[in-house]
Design an enzyme around this catalytic site. Structure first.
Site, PDB file in Angstrom:
ATOM      1  N   ARG A  64      86.761 170.828  87.612  1.00  0.00           N
ATOM      2  CA  ARG A  64      87.142 172.029  86.869  1.00  0.00           C
ATOM      3  C   ARG A  64      86.178 173.189  87.130  1.00  0.00           C
ATOM      4  NH1 ARG A  64      87.187 173.294  80.629  1.00  0.00           N
ATOM      5  NH2 ARG A  64      88.992 174.678  80.484  1.00  0.00           N
ATOM      6  N   HIS A  68      87.215 177.034  87.944  1.00  0.00           N
ATOM      7  CA  HIS A  68      86.786 178.174  87.126  1.00  0.00           C
ATOM      8  C   HIS A  68      85.852 179.103  87.897  1.00  0.00           C
ATOM      9  CE1 HIS A  68      88.097 176.971  82.819  1.00  0.00           C
ATOM     10  NE2 HIS A  68      88.927 176.488  83.727  1.00  0.00           N
ATOM     11  N   ASP A  69      85.249 178.606  88.961  1.00  0.00           N
ATOM     12  CA  ASP A  69      84.491 179.486  89.851  1.00  0.00           C
ATOM     13  C   ASP A  69      85.453 180.314  90.704  1.00  0.00           C
ATOM     14  OD1 ASP A  69      82.522 180.702  91.369  1.00  0.00           O
ATOM     15  OD2 ASP A  69      82.338 179.018  92.757  1.00  0.00           O
ATOM     16  N   ASP A  76      82.160 181.889  94.381  1.00  0.00           N
ATOM     17  CA  ASP A  76      80.841 182.469  94.633  1.00  0.00           C
ATOM     18  C   ASP A  76      79.795 181.940  93.651  1.00  0.00           C
ATOM     19  OD1 ASP A  76      81.650 183.609  92.280  1.00  0.00           O
ATOM     20  OD2 ASP A  76      81.472 185.687  92.941  1.00  0.00           O
ATOM     21  N   ASN A  96      85.920 179.123  78.927  1.00  0.00           N
ATOM     22  CA  ASN A  96      84.729 178.351  79.322  1.00  0.00           C
ATOM     23  C   ASN A  96      83.887 177.863  78.149  1.00  0.00           C
ATOM     24  OD1 ASN A  96      85.286 178.690  82.038  1.00  0.00           O
ATOM     25  ND2 ASN A  96      83.996 180.510  82.264  1.00  0.00           N
ATOM     26  N   ASP A 248      95.397 159.402  89.801  1.00  0.00           N
ATOM     27  CA  ASP A 248      96.612 158.847  90.396  1.00  0.00           C
ATOM     28  C   ASP A 248      97.757 159.822  90.117  1.00  0.00           C
ATOM     29  OD1 ASP A 248      97.015 158.501  87.690  1.00  0.00           O
ATOM     30  OD2 ASP A 248      96.767 156.323  87.715  1.00  0.00           O
TER      31      ASP A 248
END
Ligand code: HEM
Ligand SMILES: *[C@@H]1O[C@H](CO)[C@@H](O)[C@H](O)[C@H]1NC(C)=O
Ligand SMILES: *[C@@H]1O[C@H](CO)[C@@H](O)[C@H](O)[C@H]1NC(C)=O
Length: 320
Positions: A64, A68-69, A76, A96, A248
C-alpha cells in the site's frame, strides 16, 4: 571563420550528446543498480522477508505504501517524508492518517542499503521493489521491476487528500479517479485486487456493514461483532475474509458472494461494466496475477524523478 564554425558545430554535437544522454538516463531500467549496488535486490528481499515473518500483514502495508506514493505526484517517496519545520508531509492526509504503516521496516531496509552502498539506492525504488517482493512472499506472482527513480525533496498534503481514492466512491467515480492517473477501468479492477491482503479499520466499512443492502447478511453480522454501530472505529478486519494473508484470488470470489468489505470493493461487482472481469478473475487466478503485475509496473512508472532531478535520500524520512 572556419575555426569558429567548427567550434559551433562541435558545441552543437556536444549538446546533442548531453541531451541524448539525459534522455537515456530518464528511462527506468532493470539493471540500474547492477554495478553500483549489486546487493540491493537481495537486501530489500531479505528485509521484506524478515518483516513478514514477524507479521504477515506488513506485506500488505508495504504494498500500500507504494500505491500511496505513486498516486501522489508520482513514485518519488514523498509519502515517507516526516513533517518538519520546512516540510508538511503526507502522513496526516485523510487516506493516510492512522492508516499507512511500515515506516520502521523501510528505515531498517534503507539503513542496510546505506551501509552496503551509501547514497545509491533511492527510497522510491526501495518501495517499488518491496511492494513486488511482499506480493510474491505472500503468494502472488512476480514481475520485473524497472529502477532508477529518485526521491523528492518535497511532499504534498493537498495532493494526498485529492488524488488517493476514498472508500466511499461509486463505480463511475472510481473509474474517473483512476483514469485521471492514466489507468483503464480494467486496470483499476486489477489494482483493487491488492485488497487480497491486509486490513481495514471499522470506521471505513461501518456504513457498509450496517446500512448497505448488497451485502451478505451473515457476513455483515460477523463483521458487526468487532465493529459496533458507535465507537470501535480503529478495530480491524481483513479485506479478504477468506484468506486474509495470502495473495490469491479469493477477494474476487468474496465479491461475487457480496462479501466485499469496503463499499468500493463491492462496487466493482455491483452489476456494472466491471462484473465480467471480476468473474474472470474469480475463475482464473493466473489472469488476475498477470493483469495485476502489468498494472503494478505501470503504477511504478507514474512520473518518476530521474537523471539529476530529485536526490537519493540518505534517510527516507527527510531530504538530505
Ligand atoms: C480502488 C481504490 C482504493 C480504495 C478506495 C482503497 C481504500 C483502502 C482503504 C480504506 C483501506 C483500509 C485502510 C484503513 O482502514 O486503515 C485500504 C487498505 C489497503 N489497500 Fe487500498 N484502496 C484502493 C486501491 C488500492 C490499490 C490500488 C492498492 C495497491 C496496489 C491498495 C492496497 C491496499 C492494501 C494492501 C491495504 C491493506 C493495508 C494494510 O493492511 O496495512 N489499495 N485501502
Ligand atoms: C542485473 O540486471 C538484470 C536485469 O538486466 C537482473 O536480472 C539481474 O538480477 C541483475 N543482477 C544483480 C546482481 O542485481
Ligand atoms: C445508517 O443509516 C441511518 C439512517 O439513515 C443513520 O442514522 C446511521 O448513522 C447510518 N450509519 C450507521 C453506521 O448506522
Amino acid at each position: 571563420m572556419a575555426s569558429s564554425s567548427f567550434y559551433s558545430w562541435f558545441a552543437f554535437l556536444y549538446c546533442l550528446f548531453l541531451f541524448t544522454a539525459s534522455m537515456a538516463s530518464a528511462q527506468l531500467t532493470a539493471n540500474f543498480y547492477n554495478r553500483t549496488c549489486p546487493t540491493a535486490m537481495s537486501i530489500i528481499r531479505g528485509g521484506v522477508s524478515t518483516a513478514i515473518s514477524r507479521e504477515r500483514r506488513m506485506g500488505a502495508s508495504l504494498l500500500r505504501l507504494h500505491f500511496h506514493d505513486c498516486f501522489v505526484n508520482g513514485c518519488d517517496a514523498s509519502v515517507l517524508l516526516d513533517d518538519s519545520a520546512t516540510i508538511t508531509g503526507e502522513k496526516t492526509a485523510i487516506p493516510n492518517a492512522n492508516s499507512i504503516r511500515g515506516f520502521e521496516v523501510v528505515d531498517t531496509i534503507k539503513a542496510q542499503l546505506e551501509s552496503s552502498c551509501p547514497g545509491v539506492v533511492s527510497c522510491a525504488d526501495l518501495l517499488t521493489v518491496a511492494a513486488r517482493d511482499a506480493t510474491v512472499q505472500l503468494g502472488g506472482q512476480t514481475w520485473n521491476v524497472v529502477l532508477g527513480r529518485r526521491d523528492s525533496t518535497t511532499a504534498s498534503l493537498s495532493a494526498a487528500n485529492s488524488d488517493l481514492p476514498s472508500p466511499f466512491l461509486d463505480l463511475p467515480q472510481l473509474i474517473t479517479e483512476f483514469a485521471n492517473k492514466g489507468f483503464s477501468a480494467a486496470e483499476m479492477v486489477a489494482l483493487t485486487g491488492a485488497h487480497e491482503i491486509g486490513q481495514a479499520r471499522c470506521g471505513v466499512f461501518k456504513e457498509r456493514i450496517y446500512n448497505e443492502t448488497n451485502i451478505d447478511p451473515s457476513f455483515a453480522l460477523s463483521m458487526q461483532r468487532n465493529c459496533p454501530r458507535t465507537g470501535g472505529d480503529a478495530n480491524l478486519a481483513p479485506l479478504d475474509s477468506t484468506t486474509p494473508t495470502v495473495f490469491d484470488n479469493a477477494f474476487f470470489r468474496n465479491l461475487v458472494n457480496q462479501r466485499g468489505l469496503l463499499h468500493t470493493d463491492q462496487q466493482i461487482y455491483s452489476g456494472g461494466a466491471t462484473n465480467a472481469q471480476v468473474d474472470r478473475y474469480r475463475l482464473n487466478s493466473a489472469a488476475f496475477f498477470t493483469d495485476f503485475a502489468n498494472a503494478m509496473v505501470k503504477m511504478g512508472n507514474l512520473s518518476p524523478l530521474t537523471g539529476t532531478n530529485g536526490q537519493i535520500r540518505t534517510n527516507c524520512r527527510r531530504p538530505n
